[in-house]
Motif scaffolding. Sequence first.
Motif, PDB file in Angstrom:
ATOM      1  N   GLN A 309      -4.508  35.156  39.412  1.00  0.00           N
ATOM      2  CA  GLN A 309      -4.303  34.155  40.458  1.00  0.00           C
ATOM      3  C   GLN A 309      -3.543  32.957  39.881  1.00  0.00           C
ATOM      4  O   GLN A 309      -3.581  32.688  38.670  1.00  0.00           O
ATOM      5  CB  GLN A 309      -5.651  33.683  41.025  1.00  0.00           C
ATOM      6  N   PHE A 310      -2.811  32.251  40.767  1.00  0.00           N
ATOM      7  CA  PHE A 310      -2.288  30.924  40.441  1.00  0.00           C
ATOM      8  C   PHE A 310      -3.394  29.910  40.707  1.00  0.00           C
ATOM      9  O   PHE A 310      -4.064  29.980  41.738  1.00  0.00           O
ATOM     10  CB  PHE A 310      -1.090  30.574  41.321  1.00  0.00           C
ATOM     11  N   ARG A 311      -3.538  28.950  39.815  1.00  0.00           N
ATOM     12  CA  ARG A 311      -4.518  27.895  40.071  1.00  0.00           C
ATOM     13  C   ARG A 311      -4.066  27.024  41.241  1.00  0.00           C
ATOM     14  O   ARG A 311      -4.861  26.573  42.051  1.00  0.00           O
ATOM     15  CB  ARG A 311      -4.718  27.048  38.820  1.00  0.00           C
ATOM     16  N   THR A 312      -2.751  26.787  41.323  1.00  0.00           N
ATOM     17  CA  THR A 312      -2.186  26.056  42.444  1.00  0.00           C
ATOM     18  C   THR A 312      -0.752  26.537  42.665  1.00  0.00           C
ATOM     19  O   THR A 312      -0.095  26.994  41.723  1.00  0.00           O
ATOM     20  CB  THR A 312      -2.193  24.535  42.204  1.00  0.00           C
ATOM     21  N   ILE A 313      -0.297  26.434  43.910  1.00  0.00           N
ATOM     22  CA  ILE A 313       1.108  26.764  44.215  1.00  0.00           C
ATOM     23  C   ILE A 313       1.857  25.494  44.615  1.00  0.00           C
ATOM     24  O   ILE A 313       2.947  25.555  45.193  1.00  0.00           O
ATOM     25  CB  ILE A 313       1.199  27.825  45.324  1.00  0.00           C
ATOM     26  N   ASP A 314       1.301  24.346  44.300  1.00  0.00           N
ATOM     27  CA  ASP A 314       1.930  23.055  44.567  1.00  0.00           C
ATOM     28  C   ASP A 314       3.275  22.985  43.842  1.00  0.00           C
ATOM     29  O   ASP A 314       3.371  23.377  42.674  1.00  0.00           O
ATOM     30  CB  ASP A 314       1.007  21.933  44.078  1.00  0.00           C
ATOM     31  N   PRO A 315       4.331  22.509  44.500  1.00  0.00           N
ATOM     32  CA  PRO A 315       5.651  22.434  43.849  1.00  0.00           C
ATOM     33  C   PRO A 315       5.673  21.527  42.625  1.00  0.00           C
ATOM     34  O   PRO A 315       6.626  21.577  41.839  1.00  0.00           O
ATOM     35  CB  PRO A 315       6.571  21.910  44.957  1.00  0.00           C
ATOM     36  N   ARG A 316       4.647  20.717  42.444  1.00  0.00           N
ATOM     37  CA  ARG A 316       4.548  19.900  41.241  1.00  0.00           C
ATOM     38  C   ARG A 316       4.066  20.708  40.041  1.00  0.00           C
ATOM     39  O   ARG A 316       4.108  20.217  38.907  1.00  0.00           O
ATOM     40  CB  ARG A 316       3.605  18.719  41.484  1.00  0.00           C
ATOM     41  N   ARG A 317       3.619  21.950  40.293  1.00  0.00           N
ATOM     42  CA  ARG A 317       3.113  22.792  39.210  1.00  0.00           C
ATOM     43  C   ARG A 317       3.745  24.183  39.158  1.00  0.00           C
ATOM     44  O   ARG A 317       3.587  24.883  38.156  1.00  0.00           O
ATOM     45  CB  ARG A 317       1.589  22.954  39.363  1.00  0.00           C
ATOM     46  N   LEU A 318       4.444  24.575  40.226  1.00  0.00           N
ATOM     47  CA  LEU A 318       4.927  25.948  40.288  1.00  0.00           C
ATOM     48  C   LEU A 318       6.243  26.036  41.048  1.00  0.00           C
ATOM     49  O   LEU A 318       6.459  25.319  42.032  1.00  0.00           O
ATOM     50  CB  LEU A 318       3.885  26.832  41.008  1.00  0.00           C
ATOM     51  N   ARG A 319       7.112  26.935  40.571  1.00  0.00           N
ATOM     52  CA  ARG A 319       8.302  27.293  41.327  1.00  0.00           C
ATOM     53  C   ARG A 319       8.619  28.767  41.083  1.00  0.00           C
ATOM     54  O   ARG A 319       8.706  29.206  39.934  1.00  0.00           O
ATOM     55  CB  ARG A 319       9.503  26.437  40.922  1.00  0.00           C
ATOM     56  N   ILE A 320       8.741  29.505  42.170  1.00  0.00           N
ATOM     57  CA  ILE A 320       9.140  30.900  42.100  1.00  0.00           C
ATOM     58  C   ILE A 320      10.660  30.960  42.237  1.00  0.00           C
ATOM     59  O   ILE A 320      11.235  30.284  43.096  1.00  0.00           O
ATOM     60  CB  ILE A 320       8.477  31.725  43.223  1.00  0.00           C
ATOM     61  N   VAL A 321      11.304  31.762  41.387  1.00  0.00           N
ATOM     62  CA  VAL A 321      12.756  31.885  41.423  1.00  0.00           C
ATOM     63  C   VAL A 321      13.120  33.289  41.905  1.00  0.00           C
ATOM     64  O   VAL A 321      12.714  34.291  41.283  1.00  0.00           O
ATOM     65  CB  VAL A 321      13.368  31.633  40.031  1.00  0.00           C
ATOM     66  N   ASP A 322      13.857  33.354  43.002  1.00  0.00           N
ATOM     67  CA  ASP A 322      14.353  34.611  43.530  1.00  0.00           C
ATOM     68  C   ASP A 322      15.761  34.815  42.976  1.00  0.00           C
ATOM     69  O   ASP A 322      16.682  34.080  43.319  1.00  0.00           O
ATOM     70  CB  ASP A 322      14.367  34.575  45.061  1.00  0.00           C
ATOM     71  N   LEU A 323      15.933  35.816  42.126  1.00  0.00           N
ATOM     72  CA  LEU A 323      17.201  36.024  41.429  1.00  0.00           C
ATOM     73  C   LEU A 323      18.157  36.942  42.170  1.00  0.00           C
ATOM     74  O   LEU A 323      19.205  37.320  41.637  1.00  0.00           O
ATOM     75  CB  LEU A 323      16.914  36.604  40.031  1.00  0.00           C
ATOM     76  N   VAL A 324      17.812  37.288  43.404  1.00  0.00           N
ATOM     77  CA  VAL A 324      18.700  38.134  44.226  1.00  0.00           C
ATOM     78  C   VAL A 324      19.538  37.246  45.120  1.00  0.00           C
ATOM     79  O   VAL A 324      19.008  36.474  45.934  1.00  0.00           O
ATOM     80  CB  VAL A 324      17.896  39.121  45.081  1.00  0.00           C
ATOM     81  N   ALA A 325      20.848  37.330  44.982  1.00  0.00           N
ATOM     82  CA  ALA A 325      21.738  36.491  45.798  1.00  0.00           C
ATOM     83  C   ALA A 325      21.829  37.029  47.225  1.00  0.00           C
ATOM     84  O   ALA A 325      21.787  38.240  47.434  1.00  0.00           O
ATOM     85  CB  ALA A 325      23.131  36.459  45.173  1.00  0.00           C
TER      86      ALA A 325
END
Length: 325
Positions: A309-325
């Motif tokens: 699990q992620f402890r938080t998905i707050d943008p201050r702690r997490l960013r998911i990067v989608d590498l598909v253009a």
Amino acid sequence: MANSAEIRITDAILEQYKNTCIKWDPVLRQLPIRSAGDVLKFFVMVNGLRGKKLFGAISGNSQFAPFKRDRKSKASVDIDYREIETFHGNVIETFAPVDYIDLPLAYDDPVITEAIKKAGSTLLVLAQLVAARGQHIAQCAFTGKRNPDGDTTLDICDGLLTIADKEIEAGNISVDIGNLYKVSEAVTKDNACDIAKDIVFTSNQFLRRENNLMLCPTSFAYAFHESYLLTHNGIPYNQQYDQPYVEGSGKKLTLIPVPELDGTDKAIITQKSNLLCGVYNSNDATSVDIMREGHYDLSMASDMWLGFQFRTIDPRRLRIVDLVA
């Protein structure tokens, strides 16, 4: 004259394996986790968890203002809870001790320690079989998808990318919120550096000041290293070729190529403290057991509980990067 049948798995061999399991039970239970260490070292381990547990991310709103005798304001503390759940998994596998009669006791293995190697072939056989489960636990950490009727480690629980995909679908991770980044063009050795810097510059200002890891497919890391070399001609080859930090991040974003992310086209930017791995494998409910399976085979069974699990998905702690253009 009738031929006499011979049972290859004698009582003595069976007893030897059983005694080995009893003596080395704690080690055999821990080996799968240890052998997944290349991935799990980026997680906070939540040991002894069987079932569910809530983790809260706490933020407060309180501030000073110019002095006034009659000043009053309302303070607030917000707690965003996320739940990690571990699920029960087991394994029952057969193996033939006769296959390992000639197993060399001095072969090199980074997980199985010298103490185990010196304990004899019986333990070495069991240790090697148990340790092999670690690579599947490492893969499950990212791409696992809960399927109670499944037959692989990937079916035990959701991995981080599966969790992220569900949050994206629910609208809790998005470009507008700031915890999702989508590349605008295919990643190549010509643009990987620019893409990495744009990820940094467009991230939440509070995320940027954390010591972040970018867990990414190896293809992205290789493209980044090639791009760095091509755009920094003054760097002597093989001295700074493997550039670990993204320029512009103040050495606060470290690229970590993760083979288990290959083929996913996703990367995760966060801190170790934000990645949770729940495990329950430390008592009699998860002990390793041996039984006779036939003339040549033994059966080995063990259990464990696993969850991520992620402890938080707050943008201050997490960013998911989608590498598909």
